[in-house]
Design a protein around this motif. Structure first.
Motif, PDB file in Angstrom:
ATOM      1  N   SER A  62       1.000   7.475   2.011  1.00 17.07           N
ATOM      2  CA  SER A  62       0.726   7.176   0.605  1.00 17.07           C
ATOM      3  C   SER A  62       1.515   5.961   0.131  1.00 17.07           C
ATOM      4  O   SER A  62       0.977   5.106  -0.588  1.00 17.07           O
ATOM      5  CB  SER A  62       1.038   8.394  -0.267  1.00 17.07           C
ATOM      6  N   LEU A  66      -0.099   2.422  -1.267  1.00 17.38           N
ATOM      7  CA  LEU A  66       0.254   1.846  -2.563  1.00 17.38           C
ATOM      8  C   LEU A  66       0.818   0.438  -2.412  1.00 17.38           C
ATOM      9  O   LEU A  66       0.499  -0.454  -3.204  1.00 17.38           O
ATOM     10  CB  LEU A  66       1.258   2.750  -3.283  1.00 17.38           C
ATOM     11  N   HIS A  70      -2.582  -1.640  -3.084  1.00 16.52           N
ATOM     12  CA  HIS A  70      -2.520  -1.708  -4.542  1.00 16.52           C
ATOM     13  C   HIS A  70      -1.387  -2.594  -5.046  1.00 16.52           C
ATOM     14  O   HIS A  70      -1.207  -2.715  -6.263  1.00 16.52           O
ATOM     15  CB  HIS A  70      -2.387  -0.301  -5.126  1.00 16.52           C
ATOM     16  N   VAL A  72       1.816  -2.295  -5.121  1.00 10.52           N
ATOM     17  CA  VAL A  72       2.958  -1.689  -5.807  1.00 10.52           C
ATOM     18  C   VAL A  72       4.259  -2.179  -5.181  1.00 10.52           C
ATOM     19  O   VAL A  72       4.396  -2.225  -3.959  1.00 10.52           O
ATOM     20  CB  VAL A  72       2.882  -0.150  -5.741  1.00 10.52           C
ATOM     21  N   PHE A  75       9.131   1.786  -6.889  1.00 12.21           N
ATOM     22  CA  PHE A  75       8.957   3.188  -6.537  1.00 12.21           C
ATOM     23  C   PHE A  75      10.110   4.012  -7.103  1.00 12.21           C
ATOM     24  O   PHE A  75      11.272   3.615  -7.010  1.00 12.21           O
ATOM     25  CB  PHE A  75       8.913   3.356  -5.018  1.00 12.21           C
ATOM     26  N   ALA A 154       5.397   3.397  -9.119  1.00 14.31           N
ATOM     27  CA  ALA A 154       4.825   4.541  -8.411  1.00 14.31           C
ATOM     28  C   ALA A 154       5.880   5.642  -8.352  1.00 14.31           C
ATOM     29  O   ALA A 154       6.946   5.458  -7.773  1.00 14.31           O
ATOM     30  CB  ALA A 154       4.398   4.145  -7.003  1.00 14.31           C
ATOM     31  N   SER A 156       6.943   9.435  -7.152  1.00 15.78           N
ATOM     32  CA  SER A 156       6.594  10.470  -6.178  1.00 15.78           C
ATOM     33  C   SER A 156       7.435  11.709  -6.406  1.00 15.78           C
ATOM     34  O   SER A 156       8.609  11.630  -6.764  1.00 15.78           O
ATOM     35  CB  SER A 156       6.782   9.953  -4.747  1.00 15.78           C
ATOM     36  N   SER A 184       0.307   2.269 -13.088  1.00 22.43           N
ATOM     37  CA  SER A 184       1.326   3.057 -12.407  1.00 22.43           C
ATOM     38  C   SER A 184       0.670   4.207 -11.653  1.00 22.43           C
ATOM     39  O   SER A 184      -0.482   4.568 -11.905  1.00 22.43           O
ATOM     40  CB  SER A 184       2.339   3.608 -13.414  1.00 22.43           C
ATOM     41  N   PHE A 185       1.422   4.807 -10.732  1.00 21.01           N
ATOM     42  CA  PHE A 185       0.880   5.860  -9.878  1.00 21.01           C
ATOM     43  C   PHE A 185       1.787   7.087  -9.884  1.00 21.01           C
ATOM     44  O   PHE A 185       2.994   6.987 -10.117  1.00 21.01           O
ATOM     45  CB  PHE A 185       0.734   5.365  -8.437  1.00 21.01           C
ATOM     46  N   THR A 187       2.401  10.536  -7.338  1.00 26.76           N
ATOM     47  CA  THR A 187       2.115  11.204  -6.067  1.00 26.76           C
ATOM     48  C   THR A 187       2.808  12.559  -6.060  1.00 26.76           C
ATOM     49  O   THR A 187       4.016  12.645  -6.316  1.00 26.76           O
ATOM     50  CB  THR A 187       2.635  10.363  -4.883  1.00 26.76           C
ATOM     51  N   VAL A 260      -2.648  11.397  -4.823  1.00 28.71           N
ATOM     52  CA  VAL A 260      -2.101  10.197  -5.464  1.00 28.71           C
ATOM     53  C   VAL A 260      -3.061   9.824  -6.576  1.00 28.71           C
ATOM     54  O   VAL A 260      -4.280   9.798  -6.386  1.00 28.71           O
ATOM     55  CB  VAL A 260      -1.981   9.023  -4.474  1.00 28.71           C
ATOM     56  N   ARG A 262      -3.690   7.337 -10.377  1.00 30.19           N
ATOM     57  CA  ARG A 262      -3.329   6.094 -11.067  1.00 30.19           C
ATOM     58  C   ARG A 262      -3.525   6.240 -12.565  1.00 30.19           C
ATOM     59  O   ARG A 262      -4.515   6.825 -13.016  1.00 30.19           O
ATOM     60  CB  ARG A 262      -4.195   4.949 -10.530  1.00 30.19           C
TER      61      ARG A 262
END
Length: 264
Positions: A62, A66, A70, A72, A75, A154, A156, A184-185, A187, A260, A262
């Motif tokens: 993942s 990202l 993507h 990113v 993190f 991102a 997590s 932004s993400f 996870t 995951v 977005r």
């Protein structure tokens, strides 16, 4: 953080979630009590070891998606756990050396090993915050030393929220999602109700363990939009990105879920 290792009571005579998870992963940062409890759990559910390993590979895949697909470069990892290579920053900075990573945990076990998480490519940066994951305002404030929250981040939270009772995960994630800009993400990985006997063992020994079904896990993402393939078993999330023989397959089906998503 200073150069002097922290003085902490590791309570090596009692099993500890981070060390037991390290045992599942085949690490070295655990003690007799952790191994004893871990073997007891594997006696109940031997699939837990391959599930933990699949979850770790999901982290690497993942983060790679990202960073590579993507773009990113920031993190934030909640409930980091003990360092296990490849760590998040190793994956992200292996793709984009300028990536910036902040780890968060309030576990003295993790704090004692945190220096392994603070190595970084010269172009990027890593940091560690000693904080309870429910204190989102403090986390964002301290993470801002390293991350720019006016740009996509991102976040997590792997194998974390099944250790928190309701409504804490939903409340803290709702607050965190408001702090993240579009692009932004988020996870998440989480165990499923099929592990009820395992959860009862954790509750009885450590007072931990909260199971949620797929709908409840989906709700944790709020209005974030899932990346393909959506909420799936960890070994089913983009498995084409690594050799198929590394994945255990259907023996761990329906034991855990991950996704995951977005912020639109």
């Amino acid at each position: 953080m200073t150069d002097t290792p922290p003085s902490v009571d590791l309570r090596t005579d009692e099993p500890h979630p981070a060390r037991v998870y390290d045992f599942y992963l085949g690490g070295k940062d655990h003690f007799g009590a952790d191994r004893e409890f871990g073997r007891r759990i594997l006696g109940i559910c031997p699939q837990l070891r391959p599930l933990a390993q699949a979850n770790r590979r999901f982290l690497a895949r993942s983060v790679g998606v990202l960073a590579r697909e993507h773009g990113v470069r920031q993190f934030l990892d909640l409930g980091t756990g003990l360092p296990t290579s490849p760590n998040l920053h190793e994956v992200a900075q292996g793709i984009a050396p300028e990536s910036r990573v902040v780890y968060v945990d309030n576990d003295p076990i993790v704090l004692a090993h945190a220096r392994a998480l603070l190595t970084s490519r010269p172009e990027g940066a890593t940091d560690y915050i000693d904080s309870d994951v429910v204190d989102i305002d403090r986390i964002v404030r301290e993470a801002a030393r390293t991350l720019d929250f006016s740009r996509p981040v991102a976040v997590s939270a792997l194998a974390l929220f099944h250790f928190l009772p309701d409504p804490r995960p939903a409340d803290l994630l709702a607050h965190l999602r408001e702090r993240l800009v579009p692009g932004s993400f988020l996870t998440i990985s989480h165990v499923l109700p099929a592990l009820e006997e395992v959860a009862e063992a954790y509750q009885g020994t450590m007072g931990l363990g909260t199971l949620r079904d797929r709908d409840e896990i989906t709700a944790l993402f709020g209005d974030f939009e899932f990346l393909e393939p959506g909420l799936v078993d960890p070994f089913r999330w983009r498995p084409e990105l690594e050799p198929a023989e590394q994945e255990p397959g259907d023996e761990i089906a329906n034991l855990g879920a991950c996704a995951v998503a977005r912020r639109p």
